[in-house]
Structure formats: C-alpha cells, structure tokens
Design a protein around this motif. Structure first.
Motif, PDB file in Angstrom:
ATOM      1  N   LEU A   1      31.337  -0.292  40.609  1.00 18.32           N
ATOM      2  CA  LEU A   1      30.594   0.456  41.623  1.00 18.32           C
ATOM      3  C   LEU A   1      31.192   1.845  41.832  1.00 18.32           C
ATOM      4  CD1 LEU A   1      30.033  -2.361  44.277  1.00 18.32           C
ATOM      5  CD2 LEU A   1      28.341  -1.394  42.719  1.00 18.32           C
ATOM      6  N   ASP A   2      32.066   2.261  40.931  1.00 14.69           N
ATOM      7  CA  ASP A   2      32.773   3.535  41.082  1.00 14.69           C
ATOM      8  C   ASP A   2      32.007   4.733  40.536  1.00 14.69           C
ATOM      9  OD1 ASP A   2      34.902   2.134  42.182  1.00 14.69           O
ATOM     10  OD2 ASP A   2      35.902   1.905  40.254  1.00 14.69           O
ATOM     11  N   LEU A   3      31.118   4.521  39.587  1.00 20.01           N
ATOM     12  CA  LEU A   3      30.428   5.618  38.908  1.00 20.01           C
ATOM     13  C   LEU A   3      29.007   5.742  39.452  1.00 20.01           C
ATOM     14  CD1 LEU A   3      30.772   7.695  36.611  1.00 20.01           C
ATOM     15  CD2 LEU A   3      29.838   5.969  35.055  1.00 20.01           C
ATOM     16  N   LEU A   4      28.676   6.931  39.983  1.00 22.23           N
ATOM     17  CA  LEU A   4      27.345   7.149  40.568  1.00 22.23           C
ATOM     18  C   LEU A   4      26.335   7.642  39.543  1.00 22.23           C
ATOM     19  CD1 LEU A   4      28.424   8.831  43.909  1.00 22.23           C
ATOM     20  CD2 LEU A   4      27.789   6.448  43.521  1.00 22.23           C
ATOM     21  N   GLY A   5      26.817   8.365  38.533  1.00 26.85           N
ATOM     22  CA  GLY A   5      25.916   8.900  37.525  1.00 26.85           C
ATOM     23  C   GLY A   5      26.664   9.215  36.255  1.00 26.85           C
ATOM     24  N   LEU A   6      25.894   9.509  35.204  1.00 27.04           N
ATOM     25  CA  LEU A   6      26.496   9.798  33.908  1.00 27.04           C
ATOM     26  C   LEU A   6      25.581  10.711  33.113  1.00 27.04           C
ATOM     27  CD1 LEU A   6      28.742   9.026  31.795  1.00 27.04           C
ATOM     28  CD2 LEU A   6      27.139   7.286  30.993  1.00 27.04           C
ATOM     29  N   TYR A   7      26.166  11.736  32.495  1.00 26.03           N
ATOM     30  CA  TYR A   7      25.441  12.549  31.522  1.00 26.03           C
ATOM     31  C   TYR A   7      25.824  12.024  30.151  1.00 26.03           C
ATOM     32  CZ  TYR A   7      24.004  16.335  28.505  1.00 26.03           C
ATOM     33  OH  TYR A   7      23.420  17.054  27.497  1.00 26.03           O
ATOM     34  N   ASP A   8      24.853  11.523  29.423  1.00 24.62           N
ATOM     35  CA  ASP A   8      25.063  10.957  28.096  1.00 24.62           C
ATOM     36  C   ASP A   8      24.354  11.844  27.089  1.00 24.62           C
ATOM     37  OD1 ASP A   8      25.562   9.235  25.955  1.00 24.62           O
ATOM     38  OD2 ASP A   8      23.832   7.969  26.407  1.00 24.62           O
ATOM     39  N   GLY A   9      25.110  12.777  26.503  1.00 28.80           N
ATOM     40  CA  GLY A   9      24.488  13.679  25.555  1.00 28.80           C
ATOM     41  C   GLY A   9      25.417  14.797  25.147  1.00 28.80           C
ATOM     42  N   LEU A  10      24.823  15.799  24.560  1.00 31.56           N
ATOM     43  CA  LEU A  10      25.546  16.955  24.059  1.00 31.56           C
ATOM     44  C   LEU A  10      25.202  18.155  24.928  1.00 31.56           C
ATOM     45  CD1 LEU A  10      27.423  17.580  21.665  1.00 31.56           C
ATOM     46  CD2 LEU A  10      25.395  18.199  20.362  1.00 31.56           C
TER      47      LEU A  10
ATOM     48  N   PRO B   1      16.804  11.994  22.894  1.00 28.04           N
ATOM     49  CA  PRO B   1      17.055  12.822  24.078  1.00 28.04           C
ATOM     50  C   PRO B   1      18.391  12.473  24.730  1.00 28.04           C
ATOM     51  CG  PRO B   1      14.955  11.656  24.266  1.00 28.04           C
ATOM     52  CD  PRO B   1      15.625  11.155  23.033  1.00 28.04           C
ATOM     53  N   ASP B   2      18.999  13.479  25.325  1.00 26.32           N
ATOM     54  CA  ASP B   2      20.151  13.233  26.180  1.00 26.32           C
ATOM     55  C   ASP B   2      19.642  12.470  27.398  1.00 26.32           C
ATOM     56  OD1 ASP B   2      21.394  14.821  24.339  1.00 26.32           O
ATOM     57  OD2 ASP B   2      21.889  16.425  25.728  1.00 26.32           O
ATOM     58  N   ARG B   3      20.558  11.774  28.077  1.00 26.25           N
ATOM     59  CA  ARG B   3      20.167  11.004  29.256  1.00 26.25           C
ATOM     60  C   ARG B   3      21.037  11.387  30.441  1.00 26.25           C
ATOM     61  NH1 ARG B   3      20.450   4.917  28.607  1.00 26.25           N
ATOM     62  NH2 ARG B   3      22.604   5.439  28.153  1.00 26.25           N
ATOM     63  N   ILE B   4      20.398  11.482  31.578  1.00 27.56           N
ATOM     64  CA  ILE B   4      21.117  11.554  32.848  1.00 27.56           C
ATOM     65  C   ILE B   4      20.804  10.245  33.553  1.00 27.56           C
ATOM     66  CG2 ILE B   4      21.251  12.659  35.104  1.00 27.56           C
ATOM     67  CD1 ILE B   4      20.810  15.336  33.651  1.00 27.56           C
ATOM     68  N   ILE B   5      21.852   9.466  33.755  1.00 28.47           N
ATOM     69  CA  ILE B   5      21.700   8.134  34.345  1.00 28.47           C
ATOM     70  C   ILE B   5      22.173   8.182  35.791  1.00 28.47           C
ATOM     71  CG2 ILE B   5      22.297   5.693  34.151  1.00 28.47           C
ATOM     72  CD1 ILE B   5      23.098   6.355  31.184  1.00 28.47           C
ATOM     73  N   VAL B   6      21.357   7.660  36.687  1.00 30.26           N
ATOM     74  CA  VAL B   6      21.716   7.528  38.096  1.00 30.26           C
ATOM     75  C   VAL B   6      21.819   6.032  38.374  1.00 30.26           C
ATOM     76  CG1 VAL B   6      21.043   8.011  40.473  1.00 30.26           C
ATOM     77  CG2 VAL B   6      20.494   9.661  38.664  1.00 30.26           C
ATOM     78  N   TYR B   7      22.962   5.610  38.879  1.00 29.37           N
ATOM     79  CA  TYR B   7      23.212   4.184  39.123  1.00 29.37           C
ATOM     80  C   TYR B   7      22.871   3.817  40.568  1.00 29.37           C
ATOM     81  CZ  TYR B   7      25.553   4.433  34.649  1.00 29.37           C
ATOM     82  OH  TYR B   7      25.834   4.627  33.313  1.00 29.37           O
ATOM     83  N   ARG B   8      21.971   2.864  40.718  1.00 29.85           N
ATOM     84  CA  ARG B   8      21.457   2.469  42.026  1.00 29.85           C
ATOM     85  C   ARG B   8      22.498   1.755  42.894  1.00 29.85           C
ATOM     86  NH1 ARG B   8      18.685  -2.076  44.356  1.00 29.85           N
ATOM     87  NH2 ARG B   8      19.033  -3.226  42.434  1.00 29.85           N
ATOM     88  N   GLU B   9      23.080   0.693  42.396  1.00 28.11           N
ATOM     89  CA  GLU B   9      23.968  -0.126  43.231  1.00 28.11           C
ATOM     90  C   GLU B   9      25.215   0.632  43.709  1.00 28.11           C
ATOM     91  OE1 GLU B   9      24.597  -3.901  41.292  1.00 28.11           O
ATOM     92  OE2 GLU B   9      22.453  -4.372  41.350  1.00 28.11           O
TER      93      GLU B   9
END
Length: 113
Positions: free
Chosen positions: A41-50, A64-72
């Motif tokens: 539960l420590d990571l709120l989001g992540l940029y996965d790409g270049l 495509p690169d991804r911007i992930i937003v973590y709900r929980e």
C-alpha cells in the motif's frame, strides 16, 4: 470507494489538469489498478515507460507507456473524498512529470513528491 467510482474520480482529476501539461503526452495510457504487483500500500502511482527525454531510442510500434494509479493505496492514505481528490491530483502530476523526464529529486524540490 469501489473501482468504478475511483476510476471516474481519476478521470475527473485528469480532465482538470492544465492543457499544457497533458497536450504533450504521446503514446501514453492511464490505467487504474487496485494495488502494485507486490501487494503493498506504499506506492500510489507508477510511470511505466520511456521518458520523453529518452525517446530517441523509442521505436515505431512500441507499446504505449503507462501511468498507473493504484486505488487501494490511495484509499488507505486518505480520510475523505476531498483528500482523495488532492492525492490523486498529486499522483497524476507526479507521474506525468516522469513522462517529461523530471526525476523524484526535482519533484520533491517542487513539492510534488
């Protein structure tokens, strides 16, 4: 907050960002997931790409690169919907900044980390 309502909140916050910030996003998708792969539960989001600053090595046909937003993790960190909106906003700005090549040190200096 269920997954559908959270995704709607993320979309709303994304739509509220300045046009100048999102207009330059190229080949990037936004994804909402419940938790990071490690289950934390420590990571709120992540940029996965270049990052844009490294795209000279970016090839035709790359996914495509991804911007992930973590709900929980967001729900765990926030006490109410106003705080949740603020945190999602900050997460979006933070991860979009990584697309533009801004690292965590600089984001911390700017107050977005």
């Amino acid at each position: 907050m269920d997954a559908e309502a959270f995704e709607a909140l993320v979309t709303s916050e994304l739509d509220a960002l300045p046009d100048e910030m999102v207009a330059g996003l190229d080949n990037v998708v936004f994804v909402v997931e419940d938790r990071p792969e490690d289950g934390s539960l420590d990571l709120l989001g992540l940029y996965d790409g270049l990052a844009l600053t490294e795209r000279d090595r970016y090839g035709m046909g790359d996914l495509p690169d991804r911007i992930i937003v973590y709900r929980e993790p967001h729900l765990d960190a926030c006490d109410d919907e106003d705080q949740l909106r603020d945190e999602v906003h900050t997460t979006l700005v933070h991860e979009i900044a990584h697309f533009y090549g801004i690292d965590d040190t600089r984001l911390h200096e700017l107050g977005w980390a």
